[in-house]
Write a protein that holds these residues in place. Structure first.
Motif, PDB file in Angstrom:
ATOM      1  N   GLY A 154     -36.357  -5.347 -19.869  1.00 15.35           N
ATOM      2  CA  GLY A 154     -37.310  -4.403 -19.866  1.00 15.35           C
ATOM      3  C   GLY A 154     -37.430  -3.608 -21.146  1.00 15.35           C
ATOM      4  N   LYS A 155     -36.915  -4.275 -22.326  1.00 18.03           N
ATOM      5  CA  LYS A 155     -37.355  -3.681 -23.533  1.00 18.03           C
ATOM      6  C   LYS A 155     -38.599  -4.106 -23.942  1.00 18.03           C
ATOM      7  CE  LYS A 155     -32.223  -3.217 -24.633  1.00 18.03           C
ATOM      8  NZ  LYS A 155     -31.247  -3.636 -25.202  1.00 18.03           N
ATOM      9  N   PHE A 156     -39.150  -3.099 -24.965  1.00 16.83           N
ATOM     10  CA  PHE A 156     -40.412  -3.226 -25.716  1.00 16.83           C
ATOM     11  C   PHE A 156     -40.029  -3.849 -27.055  1.00 16.83           C
ATOM     12  CE2 PHE A 156     -41.530  -0.762 -21.970  1.00 16.83           C
ATOM     13  CZ  PHE A 156     -43.123  -1.243 -21.848  1.00 16.83           C
ATOM     14  N   TRP A 157     -41.060  -4.583 -27.722  1.00 15.76           N
ATOM     15  CA  TRP A 157     -40.847  -4.698 -29.290  1.00 15.76           C
ATOM     16  C   TRP A 157     -42.183  -4.905 -29.877  1.00 15.76           C
ATOM     17  CZ3 TRP A 157     -40.388  -8.772 -25.756  1.00 15.76           C
ATOM     18  CH2 TRP A 157     -41.051  -9.925 -26.055  1.00 15.76           C
ATOM     19  N   PHE A 158     -42.124  -4.671 -31.237  1.00 13.58           N
ATOM     20  CA  PHE A 158     -43.012  -4.802 -32.015  1.00 13.58           C
ATOM     21  C   PHE A 158     -42.757  -5.133 -33.394  1.00 13.58           C
ATOM     22  CE2 PHE A 158     -47.065  -3.638 -34.792  1.00 13.58           C
ATOM     23  CZ  PHE A 158     -48.163  -3.997 -33.934  1.00 13.58           C
ATOM     24  N   PRO A 159     -43.368  -5.913 -34.238  1.00 17.29           N
ATOM     25  CA  PRO A 159     -44.658  -6.722 -33.848  1.00 17.29           C
ATOM     26  C   PRO A 159     -44.438  -7.938 -32.979  1.00 17.29           C
ATOM     27  CG  PRO A 159     -43.707  -7.403 -36.029  1.00 17.29           C
ATOM     28  CD  PRO A 159     -42.743  -6.294 -35.458  1.00 17.29           C
TER      29      PRO A 159
END
Length: 135
Positions: free
Chosen positions: A36-41
């Motif tokens: 459920g974690k977000f990342w970028f790039p």
């Protein structure tokens, strides 16, 4: 979708959905379906599980300044008229980190931890996410 010229060479298969969303005024990032974690790039696999189990998800566009610098020299001709300008690491509410410029604030007033929100400005043909002080 093709953007044209030099921009096409900077946009790849992984970042194109991000730029397509920005064109529509939406800030997005990849979200791991396991954690459920977000990342970028953007990239082909979740940095948390090393699997391709992810989706694109909309972000709130709100966050805090984690770190910043002020550029006083011209390193990139596209930014020549912006010197001095800020580059900030933004920690978004969803946990992803993003580098961007801070706008609508004097460089002397930028502080670590200050609340910011996304705004979009067309730069070099791209609707680019920038961050301004939150209301």
């Amino acid at each position: 979708m093709a953007y044209g010229g030099a921009i096409d060479s900077a946009i790849d298969v992984w970042s194109e959905p991000f730029w397509d969303a920005c064109r529509e005024g939406r800030l997005t990032a990849q979200k791991c379906l396991t954690t459920g974690k977000f990342w970028f790039p953007p990239g082909p696999v979740s940095p948390f599980t090393r699997t391709p189990d992810w989706t694109w998800a909309r972000l709130s566009g709100r966050g805090r300044v984690k770190s910043f610098i002020i550029m006083h020299q011209v390193y990139f001709m596209a930014f020549e008229d912006k010197v001095p300008y800020s580059i900030a690491q933004i920690e978004l509410e969803e946990g992803a980190m993003m580098l961007s410029n801070l706008v609508e604030i004097d460089n002397d007033d930028i502080r670590i931890g200050m609340s910011v929100e996304v705004t979009f400005e067309v730069r070099n043909g791209l609707n680019t996410p920038l961050f301004k002080p939150a209301n």
